[in-house]
Design a protein around this motif. Structure first.
Motif, PDB file in Angstrom:
ATOM      1  N   ILE A  25      34.969  59.874  26.190  1.00  0.00           N
ATOM      2  CA  ILE A  25      34.765  61.221  25.645  1.00  0.00           C
ATOM      3  C   ILE A  25      35.511  62.248  26.490  1.00  0.00           C
ATOM      4  CG2 ILE A  25      33.028  63.011  25.253  1.00  0.00           C
ATOM      5  CD1 ILE A  25      31.083  60.760  24.498  1.00  0.00           C
ATOM      6  N   GLU A  26      35.560  62.030  27.806  1.00  0.00           N
ATOM      7  CA  GLU A  26      36.290  62.940  28.688  1.00  0.00           C
ATOM      8  C   GLU A  26      37.787  62.900  28.397  1.00  0.00           C
ATOM      9  OE1 GLU A  26      36.534  65.982  31.205  1.00  0.00           O
ATOM     10  OE2 GLU A  26      34.670  65.013  30.555  1.00  0.00           O
ATOM     11  N   ALA A  27      38.316  61.727  28.048  1.00  0.00           N
ATOM     12  CA  ALA A  27      39.728  61.624  27.680  1.00  0.00           C
ATOM     13  C   ALA A  27      40.026  62.463  26.439  1.00  0.00           C
ATOM     14  CB  ALA A  27      40.100  60.166  27.433  1.00  0.00           C
ATOM     15  N   LEU A 127      35.698  44.415  26.664  1.00  0.00           N
ATOM     16  CA  LEU A 127      36.268  45.440  25.799  1.00  0.00           C
ATOM     17  C   LEU A 127      36.016  46.815  26.416  1.00  0.00           C
ATOM     18  CD1 LEU A 127      34.898  44.118  22.365  1.00  0.00           C
ATOM     19  CD2 LEU A 127      37.140  43.670  23.355  1.00  0.00           C
ATOM     20  N   ARG A 128      36.689  47.813  25.907  1.00  0.00           N
ATOM     21  CA  ARG A 128      36.426  49.185  26.338  1.00  0.00           C
ATOM     22  C   ARG A 128      36.364  50.068  25.098  1.00  0.00           C
ATOM     23  NH1 ARG A 128      40.527  52.441  25.400  1.00  0.00           N
ATOM     24  NH2 ARG A 128      42.705  51.825  25.657  1.00  0.00           N
ATOM     25  N   PRO A 129      35.680  51.203  25.182  1.00  0.00           N
ATOM     26  CA  PRO A 129      35.597  52.088  24.017  1.00  0.00           C
ATOM     27  C   PRO A 129      36.969  52.668  23.659  1.00  0.00           C
ATOM     28  CG  PRO A 129      33.932  52.646  25.663  1.00  0.00           C
ATOM     29  CD  PRO A 129      34.856  51.680  26.302  1.00  0.00           C
ATOM     30  N   PHE A 130      37.126  53.011  22.393  1.00  0.00           N
ATOM     31  CA  PHE A 130      38.351  53.677  21.951  1.00  0.00           C
ATOM     32  C   PHE A 130      38.346  55.123  22.459  1.00  0.00           C
ATOM     33  CE2 PHE A 130      37.870  50.272  18.861  1.00  0.00           C
ATOM     34  CZ  PHE A 130      39.169  49.784  18.765  1.00  0.00           C
ATOM     35  N   GLY A 131      39.427  55.529  23.067  1.00  0.00           N
ATOM     36  CA  GLY A 131      39.504  56.869  23.646  1.00  0.00           C
ATOM     37  C   GLY A 131      39.999  57.905  22.660  1.00  0.00           C
ATOM     38  N   CYS A 132      39.368  57.983  21.488  1.00  0.00           N
ATOM     39  CA  CYS A 132      39.793  58.946  20.480  1.00  0.00           C
ATOM     40  C   CYS A 132      38.606  59.349  19.614  1.00  0.00           C
ATOM     41  CB  CYS A 132      40.917  58.381  19.607  1.00  0.00           C
ATOM     42  SG  CYS A 132      40.494  56.828  18.783  1.00  0.00           S
ATOM     43  N   ALA A 133      38.670  60.563  19.100  1.00  0.00           N
ATOM     44  CA  ALA A 133      37.679  61.070  18.151  1.00  0.00           C
ATOM     45  C   ALA A 133      38.411  61.482  16.888  1.00  0.00           C
ATOM     46  CB  ALA A 133      36.917  62.258  18.740  1.00  0.00           C
ATOM     47  N   PHE A 134      37.713  61.435  15.758  1.00  0.00           N
ATOM     48  CA  PHE A 134      38.309  61.754  14.465  1.00  0.00           C
ATOM     49  C   PHE A 134      37.551  62.876  13.774  1.00  0.00           C
ATOM     50  CE2 PHE A 134      39.515  57.003  14.131  1.00  0.00           C
ATOM     51  CZ  PHE A 134      40.741  57.228  14.742  1.00  0.00           C
ATOM     52  N   TYR A 148      33.512  65.033   8.333  1.00  0.00           N
ATOM     53  CA  TYR A 148      32.750  64.249   9.304  1.00  0.00           C
ATOM     54  C   TYR A 148      33.467  64.230  10.647  1.00  0.00           C
ATOM     55  CZ  TYR A 148      30.149  62.344   5.325  1.00  0.00           C
ATOM     56  OH  TYR A 148      29.368  62.211   4.193  1.00  0.00           O
ATOM     57  N   GLN A 149      32.670  64.149  11.709  1.00  0.00           N
ATOM     58  CA  GLN A 149      33.194  64.009  13.070  1.00  0.00           C
ATOM     59  C   GLN A 149      32.670  62.708  13.659  1.00  0.00           C
ATOM     60  OE1 GLN A 149      32.368  67.284  15.764  1.00  0.00           O
ATOM     61  NE2 GLN A 149      32.443  65.926  17.543  1.00  0.00           N
ATOM     62  N   THR A 150      33.547  61.947  14.323  1.00  0.00           N
ATOM     63  CA  THR A 150      33.140  60.714  14.983  1.00  0.00           C
ATOM     64  C   THR A 150      33.491  60.785  16.465  1.00  0.00           C
ATOM     65  OG1 THR A 150      35.212  59.441  14.818  1.00  0.00           O
ATOM     66  CG2 THR A 150      33.816  59.527  12.859  1.00  0.00           C
ATOM     67  N   ASP A 151      32.808  59.962  17.285  1.00  0.00           N
ATOM     68  CA  ASP A 151      33.147  59.894  18.705  1.00  0.00           C
ATOM     69  C   ASP A 151      33.189  58.435  19.161  1.00  0.00           C
ATOM     70  OD1 ASP A 151      30.563  58.999  19.523  1.00  0.00           O
ATOM     71  OD2 ASP A 151      29.824  61.058  19.570  1.00  0.00           O
ATOM     72  N   PRO A 152      33.638  58.157  20.397  1.00  0.00           N
ATOM     73  CA  PRO A 152      33.839  56.771  20.837  1.00  0.00           C
ATOM     74  C   PRO A 152      32.591  55.903  20.839  1.00  0.00           C
ATOM     75  CG  PRO A 152      35.017  58.267  22.274  1.00  0.00           C
ATOM     76  CD  PRO A 152      34.170  59.115  21.392  1.00  0.00           C
TER      77      PRO A 152
END
Length: 254
Positions: A25-27, A127-134, A148-152
């Protein structure tokens, strides 16, 4: 204490936090800002284009706005390399649904599928979370225009107006005061475009930004059914910026 728990996405800290998700989320909070607005006659996605060097060749396609289907588009804040995996997955799910059922996939169902995919990357080791939001903007016959808003972490929520990316808290605070101001009703697309530019001006670091720093996308419902959408040209963006500056000067003089 945090360093003992931040190397794995599957281990909660004593405070109940997943540090890898918070780092993702910081990214996003360091990425170019994206604004989404739901208007009375359509949807708006406005994005900040990061100009890194004048020596780079101009991109041939947008790096911020991507088409998923004829009825669904998204804006990206964060790592574009991570986003490309999820965009490909979203397009695949939308086309599978269209092939199987003969009708467009509902917007919320596309969002749910992608968020389930995101969440799975926070649940398994290695694995690691995806560093992007849509920001998803779309239309279906069930619920009309939707944002809609999404987060990692895999969370998502529906919004009337929202901001992701750098300085998103300032942008949300601005929209909270200006969107549907004094219960005047939600703005139309023309007013929404000016509001989106004002919001981006609040979040962008530099002043005197030209039209090349903005990307404005509009989706409208067609009279005969379906939707039409377009990305505004630099000339159209420049015209909106000029109107915003004129309104600002008029308000200052008053």
């Amino acid at each position: 204490m945090a360093r003992r728990y931040d190397s794995s996405t599957t281990t909660f800290s004593p405070e109940g936090r997943l540090h890898q998700v918070e780092y993702a989320i910081e990214a996003i909070n360091n990425a170019g800002t994206c604004v989404g607005l739901r208007c009375s006659d359509g949807l708006i996605l406005a994005s900040e284009r990061k100009v890194t060097s004048k020596l780079l060749a101009p991109v041939k396609t947008s790096e911020k706005t991507y088409k998923i289907s004829d009825e669904c588009v998204l804006s990206v804040a964060g790592l574009s390399s991570d986003a490309s995996i999820l965009i490909g997955q979203a397009r695949l799910e939308a086309q599978r649904y269209l092939y199987q059922y003969g009708e467009p996939m509902p917007v919320e169902q596309i969002v749910t599928q992608i968020c389930n995919y995101k969440q799975s990357y926070t649940q398994y080791g290695g694995l690691r979370p995806f560093g992007c939001a849509f920001l998803f903007a779309g239309y279906d016959t069930f619920h009309g225009m939707q944002l809609y808003q999404t987060d990692p972490s895999g969370n998502f929520s529906g919004w009337q107006a929202t901001v992701i990316g750098a300085n998103n808290s300032s942008g949300k605070s601005f929209l909270k005061n200006e969107y549907n101001k004094d219960d005047a009703g939600i703005p139309d697309v023309n007013s929404g475009l000016k509001l989106a530019v004002k919001c981006l001006n609040k979040t962008m670091d530099s002043s005197g930004n030209g039209p090349e720093k903005y990307e404005l996308f509009v989706m409208r419902e067609k009279e005969g059914g379906g939707v039409e959408h377009k990305t505004l040209t630099k000339e159209e963006v420049k015209e909106i910026i000029d109107k915003v500056e004129e309104e600002g000067k008029a308000a200052a003089d008053a």
